[in-house]
Design a protein around this motif. Structure first.
Motif, PDB file in Angstrom:
ATOM      1  N   TYR A 133       0.805  -1.231   0.000  1.00  0.00           N
ATOM      2  CA  TYR A 133       0.000   0.000   0.000  1.00  0.00           C
ATOM      3  C   TYR A 133       0.832   1.273   0.000  1.00  0.00           C
ATOM      4  CZ  TYR A 133      -4.253  -2.597   0.445  1.00  0.00           C
ATOM      5  OH  TYR A 133      -5.295  -3.428   0.185  1.00  0.00           O
ATOM      6  N   TYR A 134       2.141   1.126   0.063  1.00  0.00           N
ATOM      7  CA  TYR A 134       2.977   2.328   0.092  1.00  0.00           C
ATOM      8  C   TYR A 134       2.938   3.062  -1.245  1.00  0.00           C
ATOM      9  CZ  TYR A 134       5.243   0.112   4.176  1.00  0.00           C
ATOM     10  OH  TYR A 134       5.507  -0.484   5.375  1.00  0.00           O
ATOM     11  N   LYS A 135       2.753   2.287  -2.317  1.00  0.00           N
ATOM     12  CA  LYS A 135       2.801   2.865  -3.670  1.00  0.00           C
ATOM     13  C   LYS A 135       1.785   3.988  -3.845  1.00  0.00           C
ATOM     14  CE  LYS A 135       5.644   1.057  -6.785  1.00  0.00           C
ATOM     15  NZ  LYS A 135       6.608   1.754  -5.923  1.00  0.00           N
ATOM     16  N   GLY A 136       2.250   5.076  -4.416  1.00  0.00           N
ATOM     17  CA  GLY A 136       1.349   6.200  -4.699  1.00  0.00           C
ATOM     18  C   GLY A 136       1.247   7.188  -3.554  1.00  0.00           C
ATOM     19  N   ALA A 137       1.737   6.777  -2.373  1.00  0.00           N
ATOM     20  CA  ALA A 137       1.688   7.712  -1.234  1.00  0.00           C
ATOM     21  C   ALA A 137       2.754   8.784  -1.428  1.00  0.00           C
ATOM     22  CB  ALA A 137       1.904   6.970   0.070  1.00  0.00           C
ATOM     23  N   LYS A 138       2.362  10.025  -1.197  1.00  0.00           N
ATOM     24  CA  LYS A 138       3.307  11.138  -1.351  1.00  0.00           C
ATOM     25  C   LYS A 138       3.850  11.589   0.004  1.00  0.00           C
ATOM     26  CE  LYS A 138       2.862  11.805  -5.839  1.00  0.00           C
ATOM     27  NZ  LYS A 138       3.093  10.431  -6.298  1.00  0.00           N
ATOM     28  N   GLY A 139       3.182  11.156   1.066  1.00  0.00           N
ATOM     29  CA  GLY A 139       3.643  11.515   2.404  1.00  0.00           C
ATOM     30  C   GLY A 139       3.411  10.368   3.368  1.00  0.00           C
ATOM     31  N   ALA A 140       4.310  10.239   4.357  1.00  0.00           N
ATOM     32  CA  ALA A 140       4.176   9.150   5.331  1.00  0.00           C
ATOM     33  C   ALA A 140       4.508   9.650   6.731  1.00  0.00           C
ATOM     34  CB  ALA A 140       5.119   8.010   4.962  1.00  0.00           C
ATOM     35  N   PHE A 141       3.662   9.269   7.683  1.00  0.00           N
ATOM     36  CA  PHE A 141       4.001   9.473   9.087  1.00  0.00           C
ATOM     37  C   PHE A 141       4.616   8.180   9.600  1.00  0.00           C
ATOM     38  CE2 PHE A 141       0.188  12.256   8.687  1.00  0.00           C
ATOM     39  CZ  PHE A 141       0.761  13.451   9.088  1.00  0.00           C
ATOM     40  N   ILE A 142       5.779   8.291  10.224  1.00  0.00           N
ATOM     41  CA  ILE A 142       6.329   7.137  10.930  1.00  0.00           C
ATOM     42  C   ILE A 142       6.172   7.440  12.415  1.00  0.00           C
ATOM     43  CG2 ILE A 142       8.400   5.794  11.424  1.00  0.00           C
ATOM     44  CD1 ILE A 142       9.169   6.090   8.531  1.00  0.00           C
ATOM     45  N   VAL A 143       5.360   6.619  13.068  1.00  0.00           N
ATOM     46  CA  VAL A 143       4.955   6.900  14.446  1.00  0.00           C
ATOM     47  C   VAL A 143       5.657   5.937  15.408  1.00  0.00           C
ATOM     48  CG1 VAL A 143       2.971   7.168  16.004  1.00  0.00           C
ATOM     49  CG2 VAL A 143       2.669   7.548  13.540  1.00  0.00           C
ATOM     50  N   TYR A 144       6.141   6.481  16.527  1.00  0.00           N
ATOM     51  CA  TYR A 144       6.626   5.641  17.626  1.00  0.00           C
ATOM     52  C   TYR A 144       5.918   6.113  18.892  1.00  0.00           C
ATOM     53  CZ  TYR A 144       9.640   9.535  19.027  1.00  0.00           C
ATOM     54  OH  TYR A 144      10.091  10.758  19.437  1.00  0.00           O
ATOM     55  N   ASP A 145       6.076   5.321  19.945  1.00  0.00           N
ATOM     56  CA  ASP A 145       5.443   5.612  21.237  1.00  0.00           C
ATOM     57  C   ASP A 145       6.549   6.102  22.183  1.00  0.00           C
ATOM     58  OD1 ASP A 145       4.463   5.356  23.839  1.00  0.00           O
ATOM     59  OD2 ASP A 145       3.487   3.430  23.489  1.00  0.00           O
ATOM     60  N   ILE A 146       6.420   7.303  22.704  1.00  0.00           N
ATOM     61  CA  ILE A 146       7.506   7.870  23.523  1.00  0.00           C
ATOM     62  C   ILE A 146       7.723   7.066  24.822  1.00  0.00           C
ATOM     63  CG2 ILE A 146       7.134  10.235  22.640  1.00  0.00           C
ATOM     64  CD1 ILE A 146       6.261  10.736  25.747  1.00  0.00           C
ATOM     65  N   THR A 147       6.762   6.200  25.180  1.00  0.00           N
ATOM     66  CA  THR A 147       6.907   5.404  26.406  1.00  0.00           C
ATOM     67  C   THR A 147       7.493   4.013  26.136  1.00  0.00           C
ATOM     68  OG1 THR A 147       4.715   4.325  26.379  1.00  0.00           O
ATOM     69  CG2 THR A 147       4.821   6.544  27.317  1.00  0.00           C
ATOM     70  N   ARG A 148       7.759   3.711  24.862  1.00  0.00           N
ATOM     71  CA  ARG A 148       8.356   2.409  24.540  1.00  0.00           C
ATOM     72  C   ARG A 148       9.521   2.591  23.574  1.00  0.00           C
ATOM     73  NH1 ARG A 148       4.789  -1.454  22.008  1.00  0.00           N
ATOM     74  NH2 ARG A 148       3.527   0.315  21.371  1.00  0.00           N
ATOM     75  N   LYS A 149      10.711   2.524  24.120  1.00  0.00           N
ATOM     76  CA  LYS A 149      11.934   2.760  23.339  1.00  0.00           C
ATOM     77  C   LYS A 149      12.024   1.821  22.130  1.00  0.00           C
ATOM     78  CE  LYS A 149      16.258   4.488  23.190  1.00  0.00           C
ATOM     79  NZ  LYS A 149      16.847   5.740  23.606  1.00  0.00           N
ATOM     80  N   ILE A 150      11.559   0.620  22.328  1.00  0.00           N
ATOM     81  CA  ILE A 150      11.660  -0.377  21.255  1.00  0.00           C
ATOM     82  C   ILE A 150      10.952   0.093  19.975  1.00  0.00           C
ATOM     83  CG2 ILE A 150       9.620  -1.725  21.987  1.00  0.00           C
ATOM     84  CD1 ILE A 150      11.318  -4.239  21.371  1.00  0.00           C
ATOM     85  N   THR A 151       9.894   0.880  20.144  1.00  0.00           N
ATOM     86  CA  THR A 151       9.160   1.373  18.962  1.00  0.00           C
ATOM     87  C   THR A 151       9.948   2.481  18.261  1.00  0.00           C
ATOM     88  OG1 THR A 151       7.868   3.065  20.161  1.00  0.00           O
ATOM     89  CG2 THR A 151       6.935   0.835  20.071  1.00  0.00           C
ATOM     90  N   PHE A 152      10.775   3.182  19.048  1.00  0.00           N
ATOM     91  CA  PHE A 152      11.653   4.214  18.472  1.00  0.00           C
ATOM     92  C   PHE A 152      12.798   3.544  17.709  1.00  0.00           C
ATOM     93  CE2 PHE A 152      15.330   7.137  18.930  1.00  0.00           C
ATOM     94  CZ  PHE A 152      14.809   8.244  18.280  1.00  0.00           C
ATOM     95  N   GLU A 153      13.252   2.426  18.252  1.00  0.00           N
ATOM     96  CA  GLU A 153      14.352   1.712  17.597  1.00  0.00           C
ATOM     97  C   GLU A 153      13.939   1.087  16.269  1.00  0.00           C
ATOM     98  OE1 GLU A 153      15.438  -0.705  20.925  1.00  0.00           O
ATOM     99  OE2 GLU A 153      16.682   0.899  21.793  1.00  0.00           O
ATOM    100  N   SER A 154      12.648   0.991  16.035  1.00  0.00           N
ATOM    101  CA  SER A 154      12.152   0.426  14.763  1.00  0.00           C
ATOM    102  C   SER A 154      12.140   1.451  13.633  1.00  0.00           C
ATOM    103  CB  SER A 154      10.715  -0.078  14.929  1.00  0.00           C
ATOM    104  OG  SER A 154      10.654  -1.119  15.856  1.00  0.00           O
ATOM    105  N   ILE A 155      12.397   2.699  13.948  1.00  0.00           N
ATOM    106  CA  ILE A 155      12.241   3.754  12.936  1.00  0.00           C
ATOM    107  C   ILE A 155      13.113   3.508  11.702  1.00  0.00           C
ATOM    108  CG2 ILE A 155      12.702   6.210  12.475  1.00  0.00           C
ATOM    109  CD1 ILE A 155      11.809   6.661  15.413  1.00  0.00           C
ATOM    110  N   ASP A 156      14.359   3.099  11.936  1.00  0.00           N
ATOM    111  CA  ASP A 156      15.260   2.852  10.794  1.00  0.00           C
ATOM    112  C   ASP A 156      14.661   1.788   9.876  1.00  0.00           C
ATOM    113  OD1 ASP A 156      17.192   4.668  11.754  1.00  0.00           O
ATOM    114  OD2 ASP A 156      17.970   3.135  13.116  1.00  0.00           O
ATOM    115  N   LYS A 157      14.086   0.771  10.504  1.00  0.00           N
ATOM    116  CA  LYS A 157      13.474  -0.314   9.733  1.00  0.00           C
ATOM    117  C   LYS A 157      12.291   0.222   8.899  1.00  0.00           C
ATOM    118  CE  LYS A 157      10.314  -2.722  11.423  1.00  0.00           C
ATOM    119  NZ  LYS A 157       9.454  -3.434  12.358  1.00  0.00           N
ATOM    120  N   TRP A 158      11.467   1.070   9.505  1.00  0.00           N
ATOM    121  CA  TRP A 158      10.311   1.609   8.771  1.00  0.00           C
ATOM    122  C   TRP A 158      10.761   2.512   7.620  1.00  0.00           C
ATOM    123  CZ3 TRP A 158       5.969  -0.761   9.048  1.00  0.00           C
ATOM    124  CH2 TRP A 158       5.559  -1.383  10.239  1.00  0.00           C
ATOM    125  N   ILE A 159      11.787   3.277   7.876  1.00  0.00           N
ATOM    126  CA  ILE A 159      12.286   4.152   6.807  1.00  0.00           C
ATOM    127  C   ILE A 159      12.874   3.303   5.678  1.00  0.00           C
ATOM    128  CG2 ILE A 159      14.043   5.902   6.211  1.00  0.00           C
ATOM    129  CD1 ILE A 159      13.393   7.272   8.867  1.00  0.00           C
TER     130      ILE A 159
END
Ligand code: GTP
Ligand code: MG
Length: 218
Positions: free
Chosen positions: A78-104
């Motif tokens: 579903y990424y195709k055609g998207a012109k903008g993306a929010f990559i969201v993490y939870d400030i109370t769970r570091k592990i979700t912040f560490e996933s950012i590189d993977k999402w990018i």
């Protein structure tokens, strides 16, 4: 704005680990609604909002993806055609912040070139449980040269702002003064035919597997 009467359609997506608050960010934006007991998203859902910039009517279609790993092969299509993306993490769970590189990385592999990315640290109402320092997140955003904002889907803090920001950035980069861009969108089937009373919950892709996993959100 008349739903059928618009100049452009803009596709945005919400990505990030499960439970970071993507669905609540979207429902807060579209309906000013927060659900303390929301269920994990299955596959993808989407909602739309009509906005006007510089006299141009834009129908913004926002795709909310499931963060759970098992849906990955479906959601990434579903990424195709998207012109903008929010990559969201939870400030109370570091592990979700560490996933950012993977999402990018995922976006680079499966999304459009030049997609505009916006980093969002959600749940900033839970400051006492904070695991991710704001400065660290700002550094990460700087490293990738992307925008960054902390939000709360619960309180509504910065929710309108992040959508306004991203929609404007996409408009300026892809749509403003660019007839060519608009034609390109039509060719790709992304801009909906104005004479076609298409439901908001239909995509331009009729892939059966996808349709089983998508539903209208808001
Ligand atoms: P998936 O669909 O599994 O990818 O999760 P999601 O990212 O869509 O998360 P969702 O919006 O379903 O929220 C997960 C949980 O976090 C729910 O219990 C929400 O009520 C809660 N939540 C979401 N945003 C906030 C927030 O800003 N503050 C607080 N305190 N809780 C939040
Ligand atoms: Mg969700």
């Amino acid at each position: 704005m008349n739903e059928e009467n618009y100049d452009y359609i803009m596709k945005l997506i919400l990505l990030g680990d499960s439970s970071v608050g993507k669905t609540n960010i979207l429902t807060k934006y579209l309906k000013n609604f927060f659900d303390p007991d929301s269920k994990a998203t299955v596959g993808v859902e989407f909602g739309t909002k009509s906005v006007e910039i510089e006299g141009k009517k834009i129908k913004v279609q926002i795709w909310d993806t499931a963060g759970e790993e098992r849906y990955k092969s479906i959601t990434s299509t579903y990424y195709k055609g998207a012109k903008g993306a929010f990559i969201v993490y939870d400030i109370t769970r570091k592990i979700t912040f560490e996933s950012i590189d993977k999402w990018i990385g995922d976006l680079k592999n499966n999304g459009d070139e030049n997609i505009i990315i916006y980093l969002v640290g959600n749940k900033n109402d839970l400051n006492d449980k904070r695991e991710v320092d704001k400065n660290e997140a700002m550094n990460k955003a700087e490293k990738y040269n992307i925008a960054f904002m902390e939000t709360s889907a619960l309180s509504g803090d910065n929710i309108q702002k992040i959508f306004q920001d991203l929609i404007e950035k996409v408009y300026v980069n892809f749509f403003r003064n660019s007839k060519a861009n608009k034609e390109k969108e039509v060719n790709k089937g992304i801009e909906l035919n104005k004479n076609n009373k298409e439901n908001d919950n239909k995509t331009t892709d009729n892939n059966e597997r996808k349709q089983k996993t998508e539903r209208k959100c808001c």
